[in-house]
Write an enzyme that holds these catalytic residues in place. Structure first.
Site, PDB file in Angstrom:
ATOM      1  N   ASP A 295      -1.126  -1.265   5.752  1.00 38.72           N
ATOM      2  CA  ASP A 295      -2.667  -0.854   5.603  1.00 38.72           C
ATOM      3  C   ASP A 295      -3.167  -1.877   7.146  1.00 38.72           C
ATOM      4  O   ASP A 295      -3.804  -0.171   7.527  1.00 38.72           O
ATOM      5  CB  ASP A 295      -3.544  -2.682   4.959  1.00 38.72           C
ATOM      6  CG  ASP A 295      -3.467  -4.062   5.169  1.00 38.72           C
ATOM      7  OD1 ASP A 295      -1.943  -4.067   6.104  1.00 38.72           O
ATOM      8  OD2 ASP A 295      -3.438  -4.724   4.696  1.00 38.72           O
TER       9      ASP A 295
ATOM     10  N   ASP B  64       5.486   7.890   1.999  1.00 36.74           N
ATOM     11  CA  ASP B  64       4.663   8.427   1.014  1.00 36.74           C
ATOM     12  C   ASP B  64       2.956   9.179   1.431  1.00 36.74           C
ATOM     13  O   ASP B  64       3.301   9.764   2.140  1.00 36.74           O
ATOM     14  CB  ASP B  64       4.809   8.484  -0.244  1.00 36.74           C
ATOM     15  CG  ASP B  64       3.702   9.911  -1.803  1.00 36.74           C
ATOM     16  OD1 ASP B  64       4.426  10.941  -1.048  1.00 36.74           O
ATOM     17  OD2 ASP B  64       2.934   9.452  -1.979  1.00 36.74           O
TER      18      ASP B  64
ATOM     19  N   TYR C  38       9.420   4.400  -7.015  1.00 38.24           N
ATOM     20  CA  TYR C  38       9.332   5.908  -7.300  1.00 38.24           C
ATOM     21  C   TYR C  38      10.518   5.719  -8.484  1.00 38.24           C
ATOM     22  O   TYR C  38      10.326   6.873  -9.452  1.00 38.24           O
ATOM     23  CB  TYR C  38      10.072   6.953  -6.319  1.00 38.24           C
ATOM     24  CG  TYR C  38       8.871   7.780  -5.663  1.00 38.24           C
ATOM     25  CD1 TYR C  38       8.327   6.944  -4.792  1.00 38.24           C
ATOM     26  CD2 TYR C  38       8.489   9.226  -5.703  1.00 38.24           C
ATOM     27  CE1 TYR C  38       7.038   7.471  -4.461  1.00 38.24           C
ATOM     28  CE2 TYR C  38       8.069   9.228  -4.926  1.00 38.24           C
ATOM     29  CZ  TYR C  38       7.107   8.767  -4.429  1.00 38.24           C
ATOM     30  OH  TYR C  38       5.346   8.684  -3.663  1.00 38.24           O
TER      31      TYR C  38
ATOM     32  N   ASP D 174       1.258  11.344   5.053  1.00 38.30           N
ATOM     33  CA  ASP D 174       0.482  12.828   4.185  1.00 38.30           C
ATOM     34  C   ASP D 174      -1.324  11.993   5.844  1.00 38.30           C
ATOM     35  O   ASP D 174      -2.070  13.075   6.603  1.00 38.30           O
ATOM     36  CB  ASP D 174      -0.502  12.286   3.232  1.00 38.30           C
ATOM     37  CG  ASP D 174       0.000  13.123   1.933  1.00 38.30           C
ATOM     38  OD1 ASP D 174       1.082  14.078   2.694  1.00 38.30           O
ATOM     39  OD2 ASP D 174      -0.678  13.358   1.538  1.00 38.30           O
TER      40      ASP D 174
ATOM     41  N   LYS E 280       5.200  -4.159   3.421  1.00 36.65           N
ATOM     42  CA  LYS E 280       3.610  -5.558   2.536  1.00 36.65           C
ATOM     43  C   LYS E 280       4.466  -6.724   3.205  1.00 36.65           C
ATOM     44  O   LYS E 280       4.552  -6.847   1.749  1.00 36.65           O
ATOM     45  CB  LYS E 280       3.253  -4.794   1.885  1.00 36.65           C
ATOM     46  CG  LYS E 280       2.149  -5.277   1.446  1.00 36.65           C
ATOM     47  CD  LYS E 280       0.672  -5.598   2.191  1.00 36.65           C
ATOM     48  CE  LYS E 280      -0.833  -6.094   1.625  1.00 36.65           C
ATOM     49  NZ  LYS E 280      -1.647  -6.559   2.325  1.00 36.65           N
TER      50      LYS E 280
END
Ligand code: IPM
Ligand code: MG
Length: 360
Positions: free
Chosen positions: A227, A251, A146, A255, A195
């Site tokens: 994942d 982020d 970001y 959600d 990851k």
């Protein structure tokens, strides 16, 4: 006590839901003998329209001068609003990123709780839900991709864009400590998500989180690839207590986490840093399609105000009282349209706020 609360109504449904949260705060003040002094600032599209930028220096200064910030939502309809014709750093969301950075809010707490009254809204099968789940995503908020260097250019006639994801060990340490501290007040389990099979930042993340965990011998630490985590959240959400992760993974996963509860209109969030000054906002967006129609669910914003009482002001009894009031109103069967189900009573934004305030 007296508290200075900076309100950011923002865009879309923002003004309506912030109004209801303020109503509830005022009632808390009355009942427990506190005074909340409000200052409003503009951010997002509202600020672009009035001042040409999504967040002014004056607005930042006002926010810094207060004790805490309560935000509705910013942003509009990407396909329709003129705000999205502007360069990216002048669009509504840039105001949000800027205030997070300026206030040093590196820690984002996003609870994912299944409300027992709304079990029907949960998209998961009963056998997966059991008697419900309750976990929190701890998202790093001021680093990573970001805020890393980015560039869009044309090289030899080929358009090219680069985003970078930097993290240093200090940024990882401080967010990891937050996660472990939160876990100590909950069920003492941290799942750190990365990851590490691909990214250098993730390999460093894993190492540093492991080191920090040595300071918290009571907390069980596990690592999970992002994942797999996305899959596990819909497969068995009950396995999670605290999910710790970097900015962009957080982020996305937050959600997903809110969606599995089935009630995104009910989920609060807090962004915190080294000081008591925090930014509290609902987990949902500005819902421009229903703005100004008295349809929005104000509960996520009211719960965010409760988080503010708890984390910024240490008003635990008061925060509990707000949460209990919400539960009572849900028990009585009142619902906004997003959480409506058969046999319940449909109410609008303002009436939901009135009912919760009245229960205090
Ligand atoms: C969020 C939002 C923001 C983010 C956007 C609006 C910039 O999606 O708070 O999750 O990506 O952080
Ligand atoms: Mg998001």
């Amino acid at each position: 006590m007296e508290y200075k609360v900076t309100l950011i109504p923002g865009d879309g449904i923002g003004p309506e839901i912030v109004r209801e949260a303020r109503k509830v705060l005022d009632k808390v003040g009355e009942r427990f003998g506190h005074t909340f002094h409000y200052t409003e600032i503009l951010m997002g599209g509202a600020s672009i329209d009035a001042c040409g930028v999504p967040l002014t220096e004056e607005a930042i200064a006002k926010a810094k001068a207060g004790d805490s910030v309560l935000l509705g939502a910013v942003g509009g309809n990407v396909g329709q609003s003129n705000w999205y014709q502007l360069p990216p750093d002048l669009r509504p969301e840039a105001g949000l990123l800027k205030i997070r950075k300026e206030l040093g809010l590196f820690c984002n707490l996003r609870p994912a709780v299944l409300f027992r009254q709304l079990k029907n809204a949960c998209p998961l099968k009963d056998e997966l839900i059991g008697d419900g789940f309750d976990f929190v995503v701890v998202r790093e908020l001021t680093g990573g991709v970001y805020f890393g260097p980015r560039e869009t250019k044309t090289e030899n006639g080929i358009r090219k864009a680069v985003d970078t994801m930097p993290y240093d060990e200090n940024e990882i340490k401080r967010i990891a400590r937050w996660a472990f501290d939160v876990a100590m007040k909950r069920n003492k389990r941290v799942c750190s998500v990365d990851k590490a099979n691909v990214l250098d930042t993730s390999r460093l993340w894993r190492q540093v989180v492991r080191e920090v965990s040595a300071e918290y011998p009571e907390v069980e630490l596990t690592d999970m690839l992002v994942d797999n985590c996305a899959m596990q959240m819909v497969k068995d959400p009950r396995q999670f207590d605290v999910v710790l992760t970097e900015n962009m993974f957080g982020d996305i996963l937050s959600d997903e986490a809110s969606m599995v509860t089935g009630s995104i209109g009910m989920l609060a969030s807090a962004s915190l840093g080294e000081t008591k000054l925090g930014l509290y906002e609902p987990s949902h967006g500005s819902a421009p399609d229903i703005a100004g129609q008295d349809k929005a669910n104000p509960i996520a914003t009211i719960l965010s105000a409760a988080m503010m009482l708890r984390y910024s002001f240490d008003l635990i009894r008061e925060a509990d009282a707000v949460e209990e009031a919400i539960n009572r109103v849900l028990d009585q069967g009142f619902r906004t349209i997003d959480i409506m189900s058969e046999g319940c009573t449909l109410v609008g934004t303002a009436q939901m706020g009135d009912r919760i305030a009245a229960e205090l």
